[in-house]
Write a protein that holds these residues in place. Structure first.
Motif, PDB file in Angstrom:
ATOM      1  N   LEU A   1      34.312 -30.622  58.210  1.00 46.51           N
ATOM      2  CA  LEU A   1      35.528 -29.815  58.172  1.00 46.51           C
ATOM      3  C   LEU A   1      36.675 -30.605  57.559  1.00 46.51           C
ATOM      4  CD1 LEU A   1      36.245 -26.960  59.421  1.00 46.51           C
ATOM      5  CD2 LEU A   1      37.740 -28.320  60.859  1.00 46.51           C
ATOM      6  N   LEU A   2      36.709 -31.914  57.855  1.00 45.11           N
ATOM      7  CA  LEU A   2      37.763 -32.778  57.312  1.00 45.11           C
ATOM      8  C   LEU A   2      37.751 -32.727  55.790  1.00 45.11           C
ATOM      9  CD1 LEU A   2      39.897 -35.000  58.015  1.00 45.11           C
ATOM     10  CD2 LEU A   2      38.066 -36.652  57.812  1.00 45.11           C
TER      11      LEU A   2
ATOM     12  N   GLY B   1      33.168 -31.457  49.619  1.00 51.16           N
ATOM     13  CA  GLY B   1      33.880 -31.630  50.880  1.00 51.16           C
ATOM     14  C   GLY B   1      33.242 -32.621  51.838  1.00 51.16           C
ATOM     15  N   PRO B   2      31.960 -32.429  52.212  1.00 51.65           N
ATOM     16  CA  PRO B   2      31.375 -33.353  53.189  1.00 51.65           C
ATOM     17  C   PRO B   2      31.280 -34.786  52.679  1.00 51.65           C
ATOM     18  CG  PRO B   2      29.772 -31.716  52.450  1.00 51.65           C
ATOM     19  CD  PRO B   2      31.092 -31.297  51.910  1.00 51.65           C
ATOM     20  N   ILE B   3      31.191 -34.977  51.352  1.00 50.88           N
ATOM     21  CA  ILE B   3      31.136 -36.347  50.826  1.00 50.88           C
ATOM     22  C   ILE B   3      32.472 -37.035  51.076  1.00 50.88           C
ATOM     23  CG2 ILE B   3      30.770 -37.736  48.771  1.00 50.88           C
ATOM     24  CD1 ILE B   3      29.161 -35.377  47.627  1.00 50.88           C
TER      25      ILE B   3
ATOM     26  N   THR C   1      40.838 -25.468  54.966  1.00 49.32           N
ATOM     27  CA  THR C   1      39.951 -25.720  53.829  1.00 49.32           C
ATOM     28  C   THR C   1      39.671 -27.203  53.649  1.00 49.32           C
ATOM     29  OG1 THR C   1      41.904 -25.625  52.443  1.00 49.32           O
ATOM     30  CG2 THR C   1      40.546 -23.657  52.531  1.00 49.32           C
ATOM     31  N   GLY C   2      40.238 -28.065  54.508  1.00 51.75           N
ATOM     32  CA  GLY C   2      39.940 -29.483  54.439  1.00 51.75           C
ATOM     33  C   GLY C   2      40.644 -30.173  53.293  1.00 51.75           C
TER      34      GLY C   2
ATOM     35  N   GLY D   1      39.603 -28.771  49.757  1.00 50.49           N
ATOM     36  CA  GLY D   1      40.163 -27.437  49.558  1.00 50.49           C
ATOM     37  C   GLY D   1      41.656 -27.494  49.314  1.00 50.49           C
ATOM     38  N   ALA D   2      42.344 -28.353  50.087  1.00 53.97           N
ATOM     39  CA  ALA D   2      43.793 -28.463  49.932  1.00 53.97           C
ATOM     40  C   ALA D   2      44.133 -29.038  48.563  1.00 53.97           C
ATOM     41  CB  ALA D   2      44.359 -29.348  51.042  1.00 53.97           C
ATOM     42  N   LEU D   3      43.359 -30.056  48.136  1.00 55.78           N
ATOM     43  CA  LEU D   3      43.585 -30.640  46.812  1.00 55.78           C
ATOM     44  C   LEU D   3      43.383 -29.592  45.729  1.00 55.78           C
ATOM     45  CD1 LEU D   3      41.973 -34.194  46.888  1.00 55.78           C
ATOM     46  CD2 LEU D   3      44.375 -33.593  46.604  1.00 55.78           C
ATOM     47  N   ALA D   4      42.324 -28.802  45.896  1.00 57.25           N
ATOM     48  CA  ALA D   4      42.033 -27.777  44.899  1.00 57.25           C
ATOM     49  C   ALA D   4      43.181 -26.783  44.800  1.00 57.25           C
ATOM     50  CB  ALA D   4      40.728 -27.064  45.239  1.00 57.25           C
TER      51      ALA D   4
END
Lengths: 294, 335
Positions: free
Chosen positions: B268-269, B277-279, B316-317, B320-323
Motif C-alpha cells: 500500500l505504501l 508500487g510494491p517495488i 494510491t501510495g 500513485g501520488a507521484l504519477a
C-alpha cells in the motif's frame, strides 16, 4: 472426576473472556461491516488501564477492600469505550464509502499505534493486579482448591451475555441498532441518526473488549502482545460462530475454550493449530459460520 | 496503471518499460561501488521484500483479493532453507531456491485451493487463519523448528562455490549476495511484467473489475484466482528463501500474522494500483523501518501513523501520488 470439574470451570472462565472480546468484534462487524484488527489491542488496553487503576487504588490505600477494587473494572472498560468513541468518528467514518480493504488497513495501523502507546505508558514489564484475586477466598470444589475470583469472572461473562442480549433485542436502541445493521440507508431515510448509532455501537464493542481485559487482568497480568494473541482467537470464535451473530459469539467462545482446554491437556503441541484448522474447516463448509446469516 | 505516469498509455509499453527500467537496473547494479556494506545490506533486504510485495500485489492489485496470510509462504520458504541446512547439511543456495520454491508452491497451492472459494473479508480471514496454523506449528513443534528461538542458517555457497567470499568476510559476502539477489529480482520483475500483460493477467484484471461479467465471458474465475494465488505464494516463498541467509536466523515471527500485515503495508505504501508500487514500497519500507527501529523504541507507532495517513490521505501510495503529480505538472504529454 475432580480434574474434569476444574477443567470445565477453567473452560468456562476462558469462554467468558473470549465471549466478551468476540461479542464486541461481532457487534462492530454486524452493525458497521468493519473487521476491527485493533480489537485485541483494545482488550489489552482495558487490561492495562484496569491494572493501573487497581495499582493506584492500592497505593493510595483508600480502604483497599475488594469490593471497591471490583468497581474499578467497569471504569477501565468505560475508558476503553471512550477511546472507541474517539476512534470511530476520526479514523473510521471517512472510510465507509471506500473498499473494505482500507478499513482493514486503517485498523491494522491503529493496532500498531495502540501497541506502542501501551508500551510507552506502561513499559515492557507485566502489570499485575493479583490483589483482587487474593482478596477473594479460595474455595473447595469436589475437594480441589479453586480461586473464587474465577467463579466471579464466569458470573460476569454470563451476566454480560444476558445483558448484551437484552440490550440488543429488548431495548429501543437495540431496535435502532438492528435496523441500521440490516439496511443503513433505509434506517437513515426513516430518520435514524446513523452516525450516532455507529459511534455507540463501536463504543459498546470497545466496552466489551475492555471489560474482557479488565476481568482477565487480576488472574493473568497485562503483558505486551496479549492483544495480538487474543485477536486471532477472537477471529476463530466469530468465524466458527458466524460474524455478526451474538449467539454465534457465545457458542463459538464455548467451543474454542473447551477445545483449547482439552488441547492443553491432551495434545499441547498442536493445540493452537487445531483451533485454526477448525476455523478454516468451518469457513470452508459453512462460510457464514454456525449462526451467521450474512 | 502500467508505469510511473498516469498519462495515456503509449503505443509501445515495452519500450517505455525499458527506458525506465534499464537506468534503474544500472543504478542498482552500481550501488555496492559507492554505498557502504550496511547500505548494500539494507538494499538487498529491500529488494527481497520487494519480490514478496510483487507477488502479493498480483493478488491485491491485479486480482482484487486481500490476503492477510502471506507470512505463511514467506515462512515456508525460510523454514525450507533452515531445515535443509540443519537436517540435510545442504549449503548450496541454488538447492535452497529450488526446494524453497517447490515447497512454497505446494503450500500455496493447497492453501490457495481452499481460500479462493471466498472473496473479500472471508478470503482475508481464511488466509489469516491458515497462516496461523503454520505459525503455531513452528512455535510448538520446538524439537523440529527450535520453537521461538528459531533455527540458525549458515551462509550458503553461491553458484555451487563459483562465487567464493571466504577471506573477504561479511562485506564481501554482502556485495556478492547483493548481486545474486539483484539478478533474481530483475528476473522476477520481468516475469511478473509478462504475467500481468499476458492474456492471463488481463483476465485477472477483468475478474477483479467485474467478476460476474468475467464469468459470463467464459473465464473460469476460481481457477484463475487459484493460479494467481499460486504464483503470488511462490514469489513470496522465494523472498523468504533469499531472506534467510541474510538474516542468519529464522523465527516463528515471520509466520505470525503481523508480518503479513507488513507485506500489505509495504504494498500500500508504494501503491497497489501500480506495477512498480510494491517495488518502491518494499525498498522504502525496509529503510523506513530500519531507521525507525534504530531511532526510537516506539517505531511501531511511526509505522502505524504512516499507514493511517496513507489510507486516509494518500490511498494510491507513493507511486500513485507521484504519477498524479507528474500528470498535473505536464498535462496531456504527447506520448
Amino acid at each position: 472426576m475432580e480434574i474434569l470439574a476444574i477443567q470445565i470451570l477453567n473452560s468456562l472462565f476462558y469462554a467468558s473472556v473470549l465471549f466478551l472480546i468476540a461479542a464486541g468484534l461481532s457487534l462492530i462487524f454486524g452493525v458497521m461491516n468493519i473487521v476491527n484488527l485493533a480489537h485485541g489491542s483494545l482488550y489489552a488496553l482495558g487490561a492495562y488501564i484496569t491494572a493501573w487503576l487497581i495499582g493506584r487504588a492500592i497505593a493510595g490505600g483508600s480502604g483497599a477492600s475488594a469490593i471497591w477494587l471490583f468497581l474499578l473494572m467497569p471504569i477501565g472498560a468505560l475508558a476503553v469505550a471512550l477511546v472507541g468513541a474517539v476512534i470511530e468518528p476520526t479514523l473510521l467514518r471517512p472510510l465507509y464509502r471506500r473498499a473494505e480493504e482500507y478499513q482493514l488497513l486503517v485498523t491494522f495501523g491503529l493496532l500498531l499505534i495502540l501497541e506502542d502507546v501501551m508500551r510507552f505508558v506502561w513499559g515492557g514489564l507485566p502489570l499485575t493486579a493479583d490483589t483482587v484475586v487474593d482478596a477473594l477466598p479460595i474455595v473447595r470444589i469436589l475437594g480441589q482448591l479453586y480461586p473464587a475470583y474465577n467463579l466471579v469472572v464466569i458470573g460476569i461473562g454470563g451476566i454480560a451475555a444476558l445483558g448484551l442480549w437484552a440490550f440488543v433485542y429488548r431495548t429501543r436502541f437495540g431496535v435502532m441498532l438492528r435496523a441500521t445493521s440490516q439496511d443503513r440507508r433505509m434506517a437513515s431515510a426513516l430518520g435514524l441518526d446513523v452516525g450516532r448509532v455507529y459511534i455507540l455501537a463501536f463504543a459498546i464493542g470497545c466496552f466489551m473488549a475492555g471489560l474482557g481485559g479488565a476481568i482477565v487482568v487480576p488472574s493473568q497480568a497485562a503483558v505486551l502482545g496479549m492483544g495480538v494473541d487474543a485477536l486471532v482467537l477472537a477471529f476463530v470464535v466469530v468465524v466458527v460462530g458466524g460474524l455478526g451473530s451474538l449467539k454465534g459469539a457465545l457458542v463459538g467462545a464455548l467451543i474454542v475454550s473447551f477445545v483449547r482446554t482439552a488441547g492443553i491437556q491432551f495434545f499441547p503441541e498442536v493445540e493452537l493449530a487445531v483451533l485454526y484448522l477448525i476455523a478454516g474447516i468451518v469457513l470452508l463448509v459453512r462460510p457464514t459460520g454456525l449462526f451467521g446469516t450474512a | 496503471m502500467i508505469a510511473l505516469t498516469g498519462t495515456p498509455r503509449p503505443a509501445l509499453p515495452q519500450l517505455r518499460l525499458m527506458g525506465i527500467a534499464v537506468p534503474i537496473a544500472v543504478l542498482l547494479a552500481l550501488v555496492p561501488s559507492f554505498a557502504n556494506s550496511y547500505q548494500t545490506l539494507l538494499l538487498a533486504y529491500g529488494l527481497i521484500i520487494a519480490i514478496a510485495g510483487l507477488g502479493f500485489n498480483l493478488l491485491l492489485g491485479y486480482t482484487g483479493l486481500l490476503s492477510f496470510g502471506h507470512s505463511a509462504y514467506f515462512g515456508t520458504g525460510a523454514y525450507a532453507v533452515a531445515f535443509m541446512a540443519q537436517d540435510l547439511g545442504v549449503r548450496s543456495m541454488e538447492a535452497y531456491i529450488l526446494c524453497g520454491l517447490a515447497l512454497s508452491a505446494i503450500v500455496s497451492a493447497v492453501f490457495g485451493f481452499i481460500c479462493v472459494r471466498h472473496t473479500r473479508i472471508f478470503f482475508g480471514i481464511l488466509t489469516l487463519a491458515l497462516s496461523q496454523v503454520l505459525w503455531s506449528l513452528a512455535l510448538k513443534l520446538f524439537w523440529i523448528t527450535g520453537g521461538s528461538d528459531g533455527l540458525r542458517v549458515p551462509r550458503p555457497t553461491l553458484l555451487g562455490g563459483m562465487l567464493t567470499y571466504t577471506g573477504g568476510g561479511f562485506p564481501r559476502f554482502i556485495s556478492y549476495y547483493y548481486y545474486y539477489v539483484l539478478v533474481l529480482f530483475v528476473v522476477c520483475v520481468l516475469v511478473m511484467w509478462m504475467i500481468v500483460h499476458s492474456p492471463f493477467g488481463k483476465a485477472l484484471q477483468a475478474i477483479r473489475d467485474n467478476e460476474t461479467r468475467a464469468a459470463f465471458l467464459g473465464l473460469r474465475v476460481r481457477r484463475f484466482r487459484w493460479v494467481a494465488f499460486l504464483i503470488s505464494g511462490v514469489y513470496t516463498g522465494l523472498a523468504g528463501v533469499l531472506w534467510v541467509p541474510l538474516n542468519g536466523l529464522t523465527t516463528p515471527d515471520i509466520l505470525y500474522w503481523p508480518f503479513s500485515g507488513e507485506i500489505v503495508f509495504l504494498t500500500l505504501l508504494g501503491g497497489f494500483r501500480n506495477f512498480t508500487g510494491p517495488i518502491v514500497g518494499g525498498i522504502v519500507f525496509t529503510f523506513l523501518k530500519t531507521y525507525a527501529v534504530a531511532t526510537t523504541e516506539y517505531w511501531q507507532i511511526l509505522l502505524g501513523v504512516v499507514l493511517v495517513v496513507l489510507v486516509l490521505v494518500l490511498p494510491t501510495g507513493i507511486v500513485g501520488a507521484l504519477a498524479q503529480l507528474i500528470g498535473r505538472l505536464w498535462p496531456q504529454r504527447a506520448d
